[in-house]
Design a protein around this motif. Structure first.
Motif, PDB file in Angstrom:
ATOM      1  N   THR A  23      10.061  -7.252  -6.387  1.00  0.00           N
ATOM      2  CA  THR A  23      10.157  -5.799  -6.373  1.00  0.00           C
ATOM      3  C   THR A  23       9.254  -5.153  -7.419  1.00  0.00           C
ATOM      4  OG1 THR A  23      12.433  -5.921  -5.578  1.00  0.00           O
ATOM      5  CG2 THR A  23      11.750  -3.858  -6.609  1.00  0.00           C
ATOM      6  N   GLY A  24       9.246  -5.723  -8.615  1.00  0.00           N
ATOM      7  CA  GLY A  24       8.458  -5.150  -9.699  1.00  0.00           C
ATOM      8  C   GLY A  24       6.960  -5.273  -9.528  1.00  0.00           C
ATOM      9  N   GLU A  25       6.523  -6.043  -8.529  1.00  0.00           N
ATOM     10  CA  GLU A  25       5.090  -6.241  -8.319  1.00  0.00           C
ATOM     11  C   GLU A  25       4.562  -5.555  -7.065  1.00  0.00           C
ATOM     12  OE1 GLU A  25       4.105 -10.379  -8.582  1.00  0.00           O
ATOM     13  OE2 GLU A  25       5.355 -10.677 -10.360  1.00  0.00           O
ATOM     14  N   VAL A  26       5.446  -4.918  -6.304  1.00  0.00           N
ATOM     15  CA  VAL A  26       4.987  -4.221  -5.097  1.00  0.00           C
ATOM     16  C   VAL A  26       3.964  -3.158  -5.457  1.00  0.00           C
ATOM     17  CG1 VAL A  26       5.691  -2.724  -3.195  1.00  0.00           C
ATOM     18  CG2 VAL A  26       7.088  -4.707  -3.800  1.00  0.00           C
ATOM     19  N   GLY A  27       4.171  -2.488  -6.583  1.00  0.00           N
ATOM     20  CA  GLY A  27       3.244  -1.454  -7.017  1.00  0.00           C
ATOM     21  C   GLY A  27       1.872  -1.969  -7.395  1.00  0.00           C
ATOM     22  N   LEU A  28       1.741  -3.279  -7.559  1.00  0.00           N
ATOM     23  CA  LEU A  28       0.446  -3.876  -7.901  1.00  0.00           C
ATOM     24  C   LEU A  28      -0.353  -4.291  -6.678  1.00  0.00           C
ATOM     25  CD1 LEU A  28       1.664  -6.197 -10.819  1.00  0.00           C
ATOM     26  CD2 LEU A  28       0.802  -3.848 -10.971  1.00  0.00           C
ATOM     27  N   LEU A  29       0.244  -4.189  -5.499  1.00  0.00           N
ATOM     28  CA  LEU A  29      -0.460  -4.553  -4.278  1.00  0.00           C
ATOM     29  C   LEU A  29      -1.595  -3.567  -4.010  1.00  0.00           C
ATOM     30  CD1 LEU A  29       2.571  -5.347  -1.939  1.00  0.00           C
ATOM     31  CD2 LEU A  29       0.983  -7.004  -2.947  1.00  0.00           C
ATOM     32  N   PRO A  30      -2.598  -3.981  -3.221  1.00  0.00           N
ATOM     33  CA  PRO A  30      -3.653  -3.041  -2.842  1.00  0.00           C
ATOM     34  C   PRO A  30      -3.056  -1.820  -2.153  1.00  0.00           C
ATOM     35  CG  PRO A  30      -4.253  -5.289  -2.223  1.00  0.00           C
ATOM     36  CD  PRO A  30      -2.817  -5.328  -2.667  1.00  0.00           C
ATOM     37  N   PRO A  31      -3.656  -0.652  -2.334  1.00  0.00           N
ATOM     38  CA  PRO A  31      -3.118   0.579  -1.737  1.00  0.00           C
ATOM     39  C   PRO A  31      -2.901   0.464  -0.226  1.00  0.00           C
ATOM     40  CG  PRO A  31      -4.861   1.111  -3.295  1.00  0.00           C
ATOM     41  CD  PRO A  31      -4.852  -0.381  -3.154  1.00  0.00           C
ATOM     42  N   GLU A  32      -3.781  -0.263   0.469  1.00  0.00           N
ATOM     43  CA  GLU A  32      -3.630  -0.398   1.916  1.00  0.00           C
ATOM     44  C   GLU A  32      -2.275  -0.971   2.276  1.00  0.00           C
ATOM     45  OE1 GLU A  32      -6.841  -2.690   3.390  1.00  0.00           O
ATOM     46  OE2 GLU A  32      -8.300  -1.061   3.250  1.00  0.00           O
ATOM     47  N   ALA A  33      -1.779  -1.896   1.450  1.00  0.00           N
ATOM     48  CA  ALA A  33      -0.474  -2.506   1.726  1.00  0.00           C
ATOM     49  C   ALA A  33       0.662  -1.635   1.219  1.00  0.00           C
ATOM     50  CB  ALA A  33      -0.411  -3.894   1.092  1.00  0.00           C
ATOM     51  N   ARG A  34       0.639  -1.280  -0.054  1.00  0.00           N
ATOM     52  CA  ARG A  34       1.793  -0.598  -0.654  1.00  0.00           C
ATOM     53  C   ARG A  34       1.999   0.805  -0.115  1.00  0.00           C
ATOM     54  NH1 ARG A  34      -1.839  -0.172  -5.286  1.00  0.00           N
ATOM     55  NH2 ARG A  34      -2.206   2.041  -5.773  1.00  0.00           N
ATOM     56  N   GLU A  35       0.931   1.464   0.370  1.00  0.00           N
ATOM     57  CA  GLU A  35       1.059   2.837   0.843  1.00  0.00           C
ATOM     58  C   GLU A  35       1.183   2.938   2.361  1.00  0.00           C
ATOM     59  OE1 GLU A  35      -2.196   5.100  -0.676  1.00  0.00           O
ATOM     60  OE2 GLU A  35      -1.731   4.639  -2.780  1.00  0.00           O
ATOM     61  N   HIS A  36       0.786   1.901   3.091  1.00  0.00           N
ATOM     62  CA  HIS A  36       0.703   2.037   4.544  1.00  0.00           C
ATOM     63  C   HIS A  36       1.452   0.964   5.331  1.00  0.00           C
ATOM     64  CE1 HIS A  36      -2.152   5.288   4.043  1.00  0.00           C
ATOM     65  NE2 HIS A  36      -2.851   4.530   3.211  1.00  0.00           N
ATOM     66  N   GLU A  37       2.094   0.022   4.638  1.00  0.00           N
ATOM     67  CA  GLU A  37       2.927  -0.960   5.320  1.00  0.00           C
ATOM     68  C   GLU A  37       4.373  -0.765   4.881  1.00  0.00           C
ATOM     69  OE1 GLU A  37      -0.299  -4.583   5.953  1.00  0.00           O
ATOM     70  OE2 GLU A  37       1.139  -4.722   4.311  1.00  0.00           O
ATOM     71  N   ALA A  38       5.295  -1.064   5.774  1.00  0.00           N
ATOM     72  CA  ALA A  38       6.710  -0.835   5.484  1.00  0.00           C
ATOM     73  C   ALA A  38       7.152  -1.635   4.252  1.00  0.00           C
ATOM     74  CB  ALA A  38       7.557  -1.230   6.693  1.00  0.00           C
ATOM     75  N   ARG A  39       7.872  -0.962   3.368  1.00  0.00           N
ATOM     76  CA  ARG A  39       8.364  -1.620   2.151  1.00  0.00           C
ATOM     77  C   ARG A  39       9.209  -2.843   2.493  1.00  0.00           C
ATOM     78  NH1 ARG A  39       8.358  -0.108  -3.694  1.00  0.00           N
ATOM     79  NH2 ARG A  39       9.758  -1.647  -4.616  1.00  0.00           N
ATOM     80  N   VAL A  40       9.976  -2.753   3.571  1.00  0.00           N
ATOM     81  CA  VAL A  40      10.859  -3.844   3.962  1.00  0.00           C
ATOM     82  C   VAL A  40      10.076  -5.099   4.321  1.00  0.00           C
ATOM     83  CG1 VAL A  40      10.966  -3.265   6.431  1.00  0.00           C
ATOM     84  CG2 VAL A  40      12.923  -4.378   5.318  1.00  0.00           C
ATOM     85  N   ALA A  41       8.789  -4.961   4.666  1.00  0.00           N
ATOM     86  CA  ALA A  41       7.964  -6.111   5.016  1.00  0.00           C
ATOM     87  C   ALA A  41       7.300  -6.736   3.801  1.00  0.00           C
ATOM     88  CB  ALA A  41       6.888  -5.687   6.016  1.00  0.00           C
ATOM     89  N   LEU A  42       7.438  -6.100   2.645  1.00  0.00           N
ATOM     90  CA  LEU A  42       6.743  -6.568   1.442  1.00  0.00           C
ATOM     91  C   LEU A  42       7.702  -7.010   0.335  1.00  0.00           C
ATOM     92  CD1 LEU A  42       4.170  -3.615   1.206  1.00  0.00           C
ATOM     93  CD2 LEU A  42       3.724  -5.894   2.149  1.00  0.00           C
ATOM     94  N   ASP A  43       8.774  -6.266   0.152  1.00  0.00           N
ATOM     95  CA  ASP A  43       9.640  -6.414  -1.014  1.00  0.00           C
ATOM     96  C   ASP A  43      10.642  -7.547  -0.805  1.00  0.00           C
ATOM     97  OD1 ASP A  43      11.364  -6.106  -3.170  1.00  0.00           O
ATOM     98  OD2 ASP A  43      11.411  -3.921  -3.041  1.00  0.00           O
ATOM     99  N   GLY A  44      10.480  -8.607  -1.604  1.00  0.00           N
ATOM    100  CA  GLY A  44      11.372  -9.756  -1.496  1.00  0.00           C
ATOM    101  C   GLY A  44      12.478  -9.784  -2.525  1.00  0.00           C
ATOM    102  N   LEU A  89      11.462 -22.566  13.477  1.00  0.00           N
ATOM    103  CA  LEU A  89      11.839 -21.246  12.996  1.00  0.00           C
ATOM    104  C   LEU A  89      10.747 -20.750  12.061  1.00  0.00           C
ATOM    105  CD1 LEU A  89      13.822 -18.901  12.558  1.00  0.00           C
ATOM    106  CD2 LEU A  89      15.011 -20.330  10.866  1.00  0.00           C
ATOM    107  N   LEU A  90       9.960 -19.786  12.542  1.00  0.00           N
ATOM    108  CA  LEU A  90       8.931 -19.160  11.726  1.00  0.00           C
ATOM    109  C   LEU A  90       9.576 -17.996  10.996  1.00  0.00           C
ATOM    110  CD1 LEU A  90       6.200 -18.905  14.524  1.00  0.00           C
ATOM    111  CD2 LEU A  90       6.451 -20.744  12.848  1.00  0.00           C
ATOM    112  N   ALA A  91       9.516 -17.990   9.681  1.00  0.00           N
ATOM    113  CA  ALA A  91      10.168 -16.923   8.914  1.00  0.00           C
ATOM    114  C   ALA A  91       9.163 -16.350   7.916  1.00  0.00           C
ATOM    115  CB  ALA A  91      11.408 -17.451   8.202  1.00  0.00           C
ATOM    116  N   ASN A  92       8.424 -15.357   8.365  1.00  0.00           N
ATOM    117  CA  ASN A  92       7.419 -14.731   7.498  1.00  0.00           C
ATOM    118  C   ASN A  92       8.114 -13.679   6.637  1.00  0.00           C
ATOM    119  OD1 ASN A  92       4.843 -14.430   6.487  1.00  0.00           O
ATOM    120  ND2 ASN A  92       4.215 -12.954   8.033  1.00  0.00           N
ATOM    121  N   VAL A  93       9.022 -14.154   5.781  1.00  0.00           N
ATOM    122  CA  VAL A  93       9.847 -13.251   4.983  1.00  0.00           C
ATOM    123  C   VAL A  93       9.011 -12.559   3.909  1.00  0.00           C
ATOM    124  CG1 VAL A  93      11.929 -14.631   5.361  1.00  0.00           C
ATOM    125  CG2 VAL A  93      10.482 -15.097   3.366  1.00  0.00           C
ATOM    126  N   PRO A  94       9.402 -11.335   3.514  1.00  0.00           N
ATOM    127  CA  PRO A  94       8.726 -10.700   2.384  1.00  0.00           C
ATOM    128  C   PRO A  94       8.983 -11.510   1.122  1.00  0.00           C
ATOM    129  CG  PRO A  94      10.702  -9.468   2.982  1.00  0.00           C
ATOM    130  CD  PRO A  94      10.493 -10.508   4.045  1.00  0.00           C
TER     131      PRO A  94
END
Length: 268
Positions: A169-190, A160-165
């Protein structure tokens, strides 16, 4: 290099692209017309991920289709696949949960032909990409975690491969712009501590894993102690594998040799 190529490199470098020459080559190769190349350069210079601009990402030597808003598979996650390769028996049932573009499952199927591959994601855009990347015979489902999977897989999943976010939540805004602005929030926010989705996965994983089956996921180094505790609490035997070269931490949770109510076998 031709002046036009030098101009492209200069434009990309001015936009902050560290690997401007490599990106210029990829954009030039991907464009079918001069006008399309100009548009692609403009999108990249505006901050869109290179992979979204050219339409694919390289993962373990394979080209994986990715579209706008879809999580771009990280190269460090190739380390997780390297661990999974040694755990997959012949003709095993493999599930790629939170599959995104489907890159993990597709890469494992490439390395271990003959597996029975199933993938699922809650994001419709990701599911569309996964369908494009899924090898022949594989199945892709849309829904929340285990919900869309066929119940016939319960107790039969060898890996079972589980590439979970796992970004808090409080650190999503610190991600590089390419991720936080152009990838789905549901794929990042754990969630609050980055491990909320993982808790939901480990709570259900034992019912889906075959005897001796394995759950594999990534976490940050600081999350490892808590992640190990979560895995153990839900009845799987945890071990941690790390790589300085890949800057990766992978947790493997293994099902015991027998489980009450288990049916079927790892292979199909």
């Amino acid at each position: 290099m031709p002046d036009s190529f030098s101009t492209i490199v200069g434009t990309l470098r001015s936009a902050g692209c560290v690997f401007a020459e490599d990106e210029a080559r990829l954009l030039t190769a991907a464009a079918r017309t001069p006008g399309e190349l100009t548009a692609m350069i403009g999108r990249r210079a505006a901050g869109l991920p290179l992979e979204h601009v050219i339409g694919w990402a390289e993962f373990r030597g394979l080209r994986m289709a990715v579209g706008p808003g879809v999580f771009v598979p990280r190269r460090r996650t190739e380390f997780l696949i390297e661990q999974a390769i040694g755990l997959v028996p012949p003709r095993a049932v493999v599930v790629d949960l939170c599959c995104g573009s489907g890159a993990l499952g597709a890469a494992l199927a490439d390395a271990r032909p003959g597996i029975e591959l199933h993938a699922a994601d809650i994001d419709p855009a990701a599911v569309r990409c996964a369908l494009r990347n899924m090898p022949a015979g594989g199945r892709v489902y849309e829904g929340d975690l285990f919900d869309p999977l066929p119940t016939s897989l319960r107790g039969r999943v060898a890996v079972l491969l589980a590439n979970v976010p796992y970004v808090p939540t409080g650190e999503v805004g610190l991600l590089p712009p390419e991720a936080r602005e152009h990838e789905a929030r549901v794929a990042l926010d754990g969630g609050a501590d980055g491990l909320e989705v993982l808790r939901r996965v480990t709570a259900e994983a034992p019912a889906w894993l075959a005897p001796g089956g394995h759950l594999l996921f990534e976490a940050s180094r600081r999350q490892i102690p808590d992640a190990v505790e979560i895995v153990a609490r839900d009845g799987l035997a945890p071990r941690v594998v790390t790589s300085e070269e890949w800057d990766a931490c992978v947790v493997i949770g293994t099902q015991g040799p027998s489980r009450p109510g288990a049916t079927g076998a790892a292979g199909s």
